[in-house]
Write a protein that holds these residues in place. Structure first.
Motif, mmCIF file in Angstrom:
data_model
loop_
_atom_site.group_PDB
_atom_site.id
_atom_site.type_symbol
_atom_site.label_atom_id
_atom_site.label_comp_id
_atom_site.label_asym_id
_atom_site.label_seq_id
_atom_site.Cartn_x
_atom_site.Cartn_y
_atom_site.Cartn_z
ATOM 1 N N THR A 414 54.313 32.301 30.003
ATOM 2 C CA THR A 414 54.661 31.532 28.812
ATOM 3 C C THR A 414 55.185 32.404 27.686
ATOM 4 O O THR A 414 56.161 32.054 27.015
ATOM 5 C CB THR A 414 53.431 30.740 28.317
ATOM 6 O OG1 THR A 414 52.783 30.180 29.452
ATOM 7 C CG2 THR A 414 53.839 29.647 27.376
ATOM 8 N N ASP A 509 58.768 24.448 32.683
ATOM 9 C CA ASP A 509 57.555 25.091 33.186
ATOM 10 C C ASP A 509 56.974 24.363 34.388
ATOM 11 O O ASP A 509 57.061 23.149 34.470
ATOM 12 C CB ASP A 509 56.511 25.157 32.072
ATOM 13 C CG ASP A 509 55.320 26.025 32.472
ATOM 14 O OD1 ASP A 509 55.464 26.834 33.410
ATOM 15 O OD2 ASP A 509 54.252 25.878 31.852
ATOM 16 N N GLU A 510 56.341 25.122 35.254
ATOM 17 C CA GLU A 510 55.588 24.587 36.386
ATOM 18 C C GLU A 510 56.390 23.567 37.159
ATOM 19 O O GLU A 510 55.948 22.472 37.432
ATOM 20 C CB GLU A 510 54.280 23.923 35.900
ATOM 21 C CG GLU A 510 53.327 24.856 35.213
ATOM 22 C CD GLU A 510 52.824 25.993 36.095
ATOM 23 O OE1 GLU A 510 53.143 26.003 37.305
ATOM 24 O OE2 GLU A 510 52.135 26.865 35.577
#
Ligand code: ADP
Ligand code: MG
Length: 809
Positions: A414, A509-510
């Motif tokens: 992050t 993200d992810e």
């Protein structure tokens, strides 16, 4: 590609050059002397006494090729015409005729069209059988050539009947002692025959088609049979054997060598199917192109594709049937590598296409970026620094970045992504950070706030479903007006009608499921219709072989080390009945003031049952620990309730969190140190590894208790590899090996997995890397494949549509 010293003559073109087919080479050998004779208006024709012999010899060599009869007829006409010395005037006409005869064959499209001919070309294949084959996906000669045997019969040696082993395929011969039909069942009657030699007897049986067999298989007839030997009461039998009748004088023991065995289909006897394949090999194999750079093929000592197909379909009698069956021969490697190479060339072309697209050059060297870095309470790890370097370099280019940032849970992705966002904002553009859940979006917003202590002038907002309507409208308006620099939200941010004034960077993200198509959703969202830079993050440690095929068009950055002081969670496996140990661990953890996750699996089919089990468990835990707050979160709660529960846990109010859904991927609660996974046997390996990564993120080490309440071979293998390793990549490789690529990526991924016919991403992981290197090299040296139309055509035919290739061929 490896540059071989001293071979500079080849190297400059090695990336592009493919091997010519034996057919093309043979044609050129005939054409060369003819064209030489025709040069300058046949000026030299009188002075070429060797012409006839050269042409006739070349034609004779071409006639030995594995090519269709119509081709051979043309070449035979040339051979005949040049078979004798020709007087002057006739010579010139003969050269002209021969060149005209060759012209259609030399057309590059000829061979492609020939192997694309329908199966009706094969003697014995009529419309009905062609249709039967089409139902199995076999429509053309090429389909048949690339339809590989599933196994091989070693018929080099025959067994005595007494030596037949139950459970094995064997070839043997003898004389029919008796034969008979069994009682009629419906329309079928079983036909059986007893075959004997000097050592013993075996029964041959046909449940179907017995009438036809009975016409030949009579008492006294000698025959040779192949099939799988089974036990039947006190004797041995073979069901539906393949048989050859032996006539007077036939040698019963004559070896057939190693015989390929194709999957049997109703209506097509194996021997017949073999004959068709043999015909295709005999008459078409030399037309098949070999689409690998010559240098690579030479380094791996691979046969050309035509030769590879022959070795596979009609193995040499000295070949090793076991290696053939396991597809571990150079011939098989040729097909595998060629397939992977074509895919990787396709991906490399896409990569190159996009690298040429105009984008927004940012300036990651701005003082604000350095200030943000300085505001962090820690220093970047060397792995983070490397990833940040790679990203920063991409951002500075006037072309869109397309990068996958991979790193184990807790490796600190992050911060790196947020730095990129700051770089965009500091360059006067907008950046969006998107997470799969609201909770994660909030977490990212916190990370960003730390960084922004060093860049306080940037204007940021958090946009999720829980933001009140009016406020959300305001945020959207400011984004569109360019009054916000950074926005954090859920993936809905870019799917919905949110408009950005000048979006230069999208961080996702992810989302390892975020494929080529979704990325296209971002296309043209930048200022002036430019493509924004895209950074996709994933904690799912995708094995390299899979990453290279799935994301071959993305650049890859890997954070391969955890921040210092982070100790991998201790993992223990408990079985049914060891609940006491769980309670002890819970008590110790709570006594230290730390928090606990208890995770239950939830599969849709048994949702109610699972939910009940989790609810009961939560009650039991509450009863056992009446002094602490226990929360239960599950998929039936709405987002707000779930978010509130997660927030209580993050704040430390709740000590034990029982959850039926996997705890939202990526949550970061430093004080949580114990993870209990109920029914661990029902989780996937990567998922278990991720869960385990949720604990021990602070100063205290984490513990993960896997409670297995059932087992299967697979689940035991999964759990064992989890106990044996803490390396996410090693675990992902094990997972891929146990479950196979489709399962590994989850069913939703199926559609996007390239359908490979020969390559196996697990077995051939090394070849994937090799193919990728060669492909990138090819595309670098030969942009757009302009110099190799054959390769361009092959790639486009195979992958063009799937990869949405536009500028090729
Ligand atoms: P993930 O890669 O799983 O997304 P995060 O970015 O959430 O990991 O980081 C996990 C935790 O590690 C966070 O609490 C973050 O503040 C911390 N962290 C990140 N980088 C470092 C570092 N270089 N040193 C110490 N802690 C770090
Ligand atoms: Mg994360």
């Amino acid at each position: 590609m490896v540059i071989v010293p001293g071979s500079s003559a080849i190297v400059p073109r090695a990336g592009a050059r493919l091997s010519a087919t034996p057919f093309q080479e043979a044609l050129e050998a005939i054409a060369k002397p003819l064209e030489f004779a025709a040069r300058d208006g046949f000026a030299r024709i009188e002075r070429l006494p060797e012409l006839e012999r050269n042409v006739a010899d070349a034609a004779a060599r071409a006639l030995a090729l594995f090519v269709p009869l119509d081709v051979k007829q043309r070449i035979a006409r040339i051979e005949a015409a040049f078979g004798k010395p020709l007087p002057g005037p006739q010579k010139r006409a003969a050269v002209e005729r021969a060149l005209a005869e060759l012209a259609p064959l030399r057309d590059p499209a000829f061979a492609d069209a020939a192997i694309a001919r329908g199966l009706g070309e094969i003697p014995g294949v009529g419309p009905r059988r062609a249709q039967l084959l089409a139902q199995r996906g076999l429509r053309s000669i090429a389909d048949l050539l690339f339809h590989l045997p599933s196994r091989y019969d070693d018929r080099r040696e025959q067994l005595r009947i007494a030596d037949l082993e139950v459970g094995r395929r064997a070839t043997f011969s003898g004389e029919i002692k008796v034969s008979d039909f069994g009682p009629r069942k419906g329309r079928q009657r079983t036909f059986s025959a007893v075959l004997g030699d000097e050592s013993g007897v075996v029964t041959l049986k046909w449940f179907r088609g017995g009438e036809a067999v009975a016409a030949h298989v009579k008492k006294g007839v000698r025959l040779r049979a192949t099939g799988e030997v089974r036990r039947y009461r006190f004797s041995k039998e073979v069901i539906h054997p393949e048989i050859d009748l032996l006539r007077e004088g036939d040698d019963a023991g004559a070896a057939e060598g190693i015989v390929p065995d194709y999957p049997a289909w109703e209506g097509i006897p194996p021997r017949t199917f073999r004959r068709w394949v043999a015909f295709a090999v005999e008459h078409y194999s030399d037309l098949v192109p070999s689409t690998l750079p010559e240098l690579l093929a030479r380094q791996r000592e691979l046969p050309l594709t035509p030769e590879a197909l022959r070795r596979i379909h009609r193995p040499h009698p000295e070949a090793d049937p076991e290696r053939l069956r396991r597809r571990q021969t150079g011939a098989h490697e040729r097909l595998v590598l060629e397939e992977l190479y074509l895919l990787e060339v396709g991906l490399a072309l896409r990569h190159a296409e996009r690298a040429r697209e105009p984008g927004i050059a940012l300036d990651p060297g701005r003082p604000g970026v350095a200030a943000a870095l300085a505001a962090l309470p820690f220093r970047l790890t060397p792995a983070q620094e490397r990833a940040w370097d790679e990203i920063a370099r991409d951002l500075a280019e006037p072309h869109p970045m397309n990068r996958l940032l991979q790193g184990d849970v807790g490796s600190g992705k992050t911060v790196v992504a947020a730095l990129a966002a700051v770089a965009a904002a500091e360059s006067g553009q907008q950046a969006a950070l998107m997470a799969p859940t609201e909770l994660l979006a909030e977490q990212h917003a916190r990370t960003l706030r730390t960084l922004l202590a060093g860049a306080p002038h940037l204007r940021t907002a958090l946009l999720t479903a829980s933001v009140p309507r009016a406020e959300a409208d305001g945020i959207r308006a400011r984004l569109a007006a360019g009054e916000l620099d950074l926005v954090v939200g859920t993936h809905a941010l870019f799917q919905s009608e949110v408009r950005f004034a000048r979006l230069a960077l999208a961080v996702i993200d992810e989302q390892h499921r975020f494929g080529v198509l979704q990325r296209q959703a971002l296309a043209g969202r930048g200022p002036g219709g430019l493509h924004p830079h895209v950074l996709v993050m994933t904690a799912t440690p995708i094995p390299r072989s899979l990453a290279l095929t799935l994301y071959g068009d993305l650049d890859l950055s890997v954070i391969d080390a955890l921040p210092p002081g982070r100790v991998p969670a201790r993992t223990a496996l408990l079985r049914e009945g060891q609940g006491k140990r769980v309670v002890e661990q819970l008590r110790e953890t709570l006594a230290r003031g730390e928090q606990v996750y208890v995770v239950y699996p939830l599969v849709e089919e048994s949702e109610k049952v699972d939910l009940r089990a989790a609810t009961e468990q939560a009650e039991r835990i509450r009863a056992a620990f009446p002094d602490v707050r226990v929360d239960l979160v599950h998929g039936r709660l709405d987002a707000a309730e779930r978010g509130a529960a997660m927030a209580r846990f993050a704040a430390g109010e709740t000590k034990i969190l029982v959850s039926t859904t996997v705890i939202e991927v990526g949550v970061d609660v430093a004080n949580a140190t114990l993870m209990v996974v109920e029914h661990a046997e029902r989780f996937g390996l990567a998922q278990l590894h991720q869960l385990r990564g949720r604990v021990g993120r602070g100063a205290r080490p984490g513990t993960c208790l896997l409670v297995a309440r059932g087992s299967s071979e697979d689940s035991e293998a999964r759990l064992a590899s989890l106990l044996g390793s803490t390396d996410g990549f090693a675990i992902a490789d094990a997972d891929l090996r146990i479950r196979g690529p489709g399962e590994f990526l989850g069913t939703r991924q199926h559609g996007r997995l390239p359908d490979l016919r020969f390559a196996d991403l697990v077995r051939d992981a090394k070849l994937v890397a090799l193919a990728r290197e060669a492909a990138r090299d090819t595309v670098r040296r030969n942009p757009g494949l302009a110099r190799t139309p054959d390769l361009a055509r092959a790639v486009k035919t195979r992958w063009g549509e799937r990869l949405a290739l536009v500028g090729v061929g």
